[in-house]
Design a protein around this motif. Structure first.
Motif, mmCIF file in Angstrom:
data_model
loop_
_atom_site.group_PDB
_atom_site.id
_atom_site.type_symbol
_atom_site.label_atom_id
_atom_site.label_comp_id
_atom_site.label_asym_id
_atom_site.label_seq_id
_atom_site.Cartn_x
_atom_site.Cartn_y
_atom_site.Cartn_z
ATOM 1 N N GLN A 1 0.736 -1.248 -0.112
ATOM 2 C CA GLN A 1 -0.078 0.079 0.030
ATOM 3 C C GLN A 1 0.814 1.229 0.131
ATOM 4 O OE1 GLN A 1 -2.567 0.082 3.334
ATOM 5 N NE2 GLN A 1 -3.958 -1.611 2.710
ATOM 6 N N ASP A 2 1.870 1.156 0.783
ATOM 7 C CA ASP A 2 2.798 2.412 0.819
ATOM 8 C C ASP A 2 3.483 2.599 -0.347
ATOM 9 O OD1 ASP A 2 3.750 2.305 4.677
ATOM 10 O OD2 ASP A 2 1.946 3.206 3.324
ATOM 11 N N SER A 3 4.027 1.699 -0.689
ATOM 12 C CA SER A 3 4.819 1.867 -1.927
ATOM 13 C C SER A 3 4.007 1.958 -3.416
ATOM 14 C CB SER A 3 5.940 0.751 -2.032
ATOM 15 O OG SER A 3 5.360 -0.495 -2.137
ATOM 16 N N ALA A 4 2.759 1.556 -3.261
ATOM 17 C CA ALA A 4 2.173 1.564 -4.519
ATOM 18 C C ALA A 4 0.941 2.650 -4.510
ATOM 19 C CB ALA A 4 1.175 0.176 -4.703
ATOM 20 N N GLY B 1 14.955 3.371 -2.002
ATOM 21 C CA GLY B 1 15.120 4.230 -3.396
ATOM 22 C C GLY B 1 13.909 4.557 -3.856
ATOM 23 N N GLY B 2 12.979 3.486 -3.845
ATOM 24 C CA GLY B 2 11.577 3.566 -4.570
ATOM 25 C C GLY B 2 10.591 4.714 -3.763
ATOM 26 N N PRO C 1 10.959 2.200 -9.068
ATOM 27 C CA PRO C 1 11.487 0.960 -9.392
ATOM 28 C C PRO C 1 10.560 -0.188 -8.482
ATOM 29 C CG PRO C 1 13.062 2.205 -8.340
ATOM 30 C CD PRO C 1 12.217 3.294 -8.673
ATOM 31 N N ALA C 2 10.446 0.158 -7.382
ATOM 32 C CA ALA C 2 9.626 -0.444 -6.265
ATOM 33 C C ALA C 2 8.240 -1.280 -7.038
ATOM 34 C CB ALA C 2 9.652 -0.132 -4.759
ATOM 35 N N PRO C 3 7.414 -0.185 -7.259
ATOM 36 C CA PRO C 3 6.188 -0.899 -7.980
ATOM 37 C C PRO C 3 6.531 -1.809 -9.124
ATOM 38 C CG PRO C 3 5.962 1.704 -7.248
ATOM 39 C CD PRO C 3 7.457 1.310 -7.332
ATOM 40 N N ASP C 4 7.530 -1.338 -9.742
ATOM 41 C CA ASP C 4 7.672 -2.638 -10.867
ATOM 42 C C ASP C 4 7.806 -3.728 -10.438
ATOM 43 O OD1 ASP C 4 9.393 -0.162 -13.292
ATOM 44 O OD2 ASP C 4 7.330 -0.598 -12.826
ATOM 45 N N LEU C 5 8.663 -3.859 -9.365
ATOM 46 C CA LEU C 5 8.820 -5.194 -8.876
ATOM 47 C C LEU C 5 7.708 -5.803 -8.216
ATOM 48 C CD1 LEU C 5 12.061 -4.100 -6.429
ATOM 49 C CD2 LEU C 5 11.990 -5.707 -8.358
#
Lengths: 417, 234
Positions: free
Chosen positions: B68-71, B103-104, B114-118
């Motif tokens: 939730q936080d990163s997306a 970094g995301g 990059p994090a949501p891509d992961l």
């Protein structure tokens, strides 16, 4: 000294011949019988030790009955499950007494997989004067018998025998966590993590599955059964608690498989207390009916709650047992203490090794969370989590509690004035 | 370790700038701790089912909050209907690249993420299988009878597939074998040699569309080996 002797009476029965305690002596369950006269303890080594209360004699009115060892027997042995290549622990998970119907005592004891019915009976007389056997039990040559006599019963030293009467096996895939005797005295139930089975005392080769919460796909498993108990008067009603902090009441008359509950007890979450450990500490470790059957008491990690059967949306009372631990949840998670299962009748006591005098007055000590520490309080940081009491039992009618701490049993009673 | 139990208040600040790094660090280490506990559970002969379930639920909750936080800036609808297995994949990736997630967070401000891509990357076969060491197997270990049944069923499925989908290619192969016990290696080799495969069981692994012959069957073989390896381990 008298006091020392009393301590030895209780403690020595647990320590084996060596002077140190072995892991097999760790007490895993404690249970008084219905009158409180007998106290049964089960340990990790599969043994059951029963204590009996001394009859109060007229000579020593000031002295309340002490508990002495009455019987010791090996209830369960370690087994090997060849199909899974796993050893089945002999540790006794639960003991339940049956109501007394004759001179003998009956109890159910269970390990992870098998429930056993034990009969504990006294023998204080024996027959003497057999015709065909001599005093040592050897057969006599019939040719030498010239007279007939009637055997008579003569008193002998009291002998307490425990015999296994029934073995209820092979009904549980998962670990049995509860057993409960029904008020009809004909049936009982055994509950494991995902299923509850109903047994008839007379039938050992089959049981009836009454609750099954195993999902078709095990990866979807999010909730397990943690405890179960029959209603004290209505033999068709029982409750079971879950790891999500819910209690379900079921009526066996409604359907054969009680997957649909009749009542569902759950307290809405308090948003101000929410944390990552909320679910873990809400997991109910024990559930008990009141004597009347109107209320149920549940124990989760930090609280004891009393519920009215007529109100499902929240408990009528909540007692914070050790709320000072709330700030320590992360450490408790780390050292796995957060998964400890407390029983419903316990009181928070700090077991200290100095408390070995049997007549020491037990004071529950207040624990302060932080800040200034008052004179007789203990700081929460100094609590030693390795010294914890998981098993206690309360005498059914008097103010006597039995407390098990690892391999020692302490019995505390009200001081007689 | 931590002065207080982790509060959810950290995650509540979704509308405001991303959660402070300290909170996500705490969450990350809690997640790591939980995964270690689950691994230990899995290694025990008979894991305590209640404990495993509680830890797994905690892990899921942590992952949900982390995703939730990163997306929150880059919605990932692909992750909406996923089962726990795929979620666990994201965890594994997150665990392996904590610095990328950090970094995301900061990159999310500038738009790159990059994090949501992961998170939204579809799980490849190897990583899809590896997290099965986590909750999925923790309590499957408690009932290996069922998982052995599952293994048998999967094997049966493989054989059925071979039988029905590639009869011509397999005919000669099966003719050589006596009885119901097939040499798995021979079967797989024969199957891969026939390019009319794949059957139902392998749709997820072999990409649809005609792949170039030389490269694809080697990859298929590698993936098949991997699948069989996992099945045998179960």
């Amino acid at each position: 000294m008298e006091e020392d002797i009393d301590t030895r009476k209780i403690n020595n029965s647990f320590l084996r011949d060596h002077s140190y305690a072995t892991e097999a002596d760790i007490i895993s369950t404690v249970e008084f019988n219905h009158t409180g006269e007998l106290l049964a303890t089960g340990d990790k080594g599969g043994r059951v030790v029963i204590f009996q209360r001394e009859q109060e004699s007229k000579n020593q009115v000031h002295r309340r009955g002490e508990y002495n060892v009455y019987s010791t027997f090996q209830s369960h042995e370690p087994e090997f499950d060849y199909l899974k290549s796993l050893e089945i622990e002999e540790k006794i998970n639960k003991i339940r007494w049956l109501p007394q119907q004759n001179a003998a005592y009956f109890l159910l004891s269970t390990n992870d997989k098998t429930v056993k019915l034990w009969k504990v009976s006294e023998r204080d007389k024996r027959p003497e004067g057999y015709n065909l056997k001599d005093e040592e039990g050897r057969l006599r040559d019939p040719a030498t018998i010239t007279t007939l006599r009637v055997p008579v019963l003569r008193p002998m030293d009291l002998m307490v025998e425990a015999t296994p009467r029934r073995v209820f096996a092979n009904a549980h895939t998962y670990h049995i966590n509860s057993i409960s005797v029904n008020s009809d005295y004909e049936t009982y139930m055994s509950a494991d993590d995902l299923r509850i089975n109903l047994w008839n005392f007379e039938i050992t080769n089959q049981s009836f599955n009454i609750v099954d919460i195993k999902p078709a796909n095990m990866e979807e498993l999010t909730e397990v059964i943690t405890a179960a108990e029959f209603h004290p008067h209505h033999c068709n009603t029982f409750v079971y608690s879950s790891s999500k902090g819910t209690i379900r009441l079921c009526d066996m008359r409604a359907s054969a498989l009680c997957d649909r509950h009749t009542k569902f007890f759950e307290e809405p979450e308090d948003p101000s207390n929410r944390s990552f450990f909320s679910e873990i500490i809400s997991s109910i470790s024990d559930v008990k009916f009141s004597h009347s059957g109107r209320y149920i008491m549940t124990r989760d990690y930090l609280t004891v709650k009393v519920w009215d059967l007529n109100m499902e949306n929240r408990p009528i009372e909540t007692y914070q047992v050790h709320d000072y631990l709330r700030s320590k949840l992360c450490s408790l998670y780390e050292n796995d203490c957060i998964f400890d299962k407390f029983e419903c009748r316990d009181v928070t006591l700090e077991a200290s090794r100095e408390n070995s005098k049997p007549r020491a007055i037990l004071k529950p000590r207040k624990v302060c969370v932080g800040g200034k520490r008052r004179k007789d309080e203990i700081s929460v940081d100094s609590l030693d989590f390795s010294k914890k009491i998981l098993h206690t039992a309360w005498h059914p009618s008097e103010n006597i509690i039995a407390v098990a701490a690892t391999n020692n049993l302490y019995i505390f009673q009200d001081k007689v004035n | 370790m931590f002065a207080r139990g982790l509060k959810r208040k950290c995650a509540d600040s979704e509308d405001s700038p991303p959660a402070p790094p300290a909170c996500s660090l705490q969450r990350q280490s809690l997640l790591d701790m939980s995964l270690v506990k689950l691994q230990l559970c899995h290694m025990l002969a008979e894991p305590n089912l209640c404990r495993s379930v509680l830890i797994a639920n905690t892990v899921r909750q942590l992952q949900e909050e982390m995703s939730q936080d990163s997306a929150w800036q880059v919605p990932a609808p692909a992750s909406a209907g996923r089962g726990p297995l795929e979620r666990l994949v994201s965890t594994e990736i997150l665990c392996r690249t904590p610095w990328e997630q950090q970094g995301g967070h900061s990159a999310a401000d500038s738009g790159g993420s990059p994090a949501p891509d992961l998170l939204s990357e579809p799980p490849g076969a190897p990583s899809a299988q590896a997290p099965r060491g986590a909750p999925g197997c923790a309590w499957e270990a408690a009932s290996p009878r069922e998982s052995r049944g599952g293994f048998q069923r999967s094997l049966d499925q493989i054989f059925e597939t071979l039988d029905s989908k590639a009869p011509r290619a397999a005919e000669g192969l099966f003719a050589d074998v006596d009885g119901p016990y097939y040499d798995l290696d021979a079967v797989l080799t024969g199957m891969v040699g026939a390019k009319s495969v794949p059957g139902d069981g392998f749709e997820t692994l072999a990409p649809t569309g005609a792949p170039p012959p030389g490269v694809s069957y080697k990859r298929d073989l590698g993936e098949l080996d991997h699948v069989v390896e996992i099945l045998v381990e179960t």
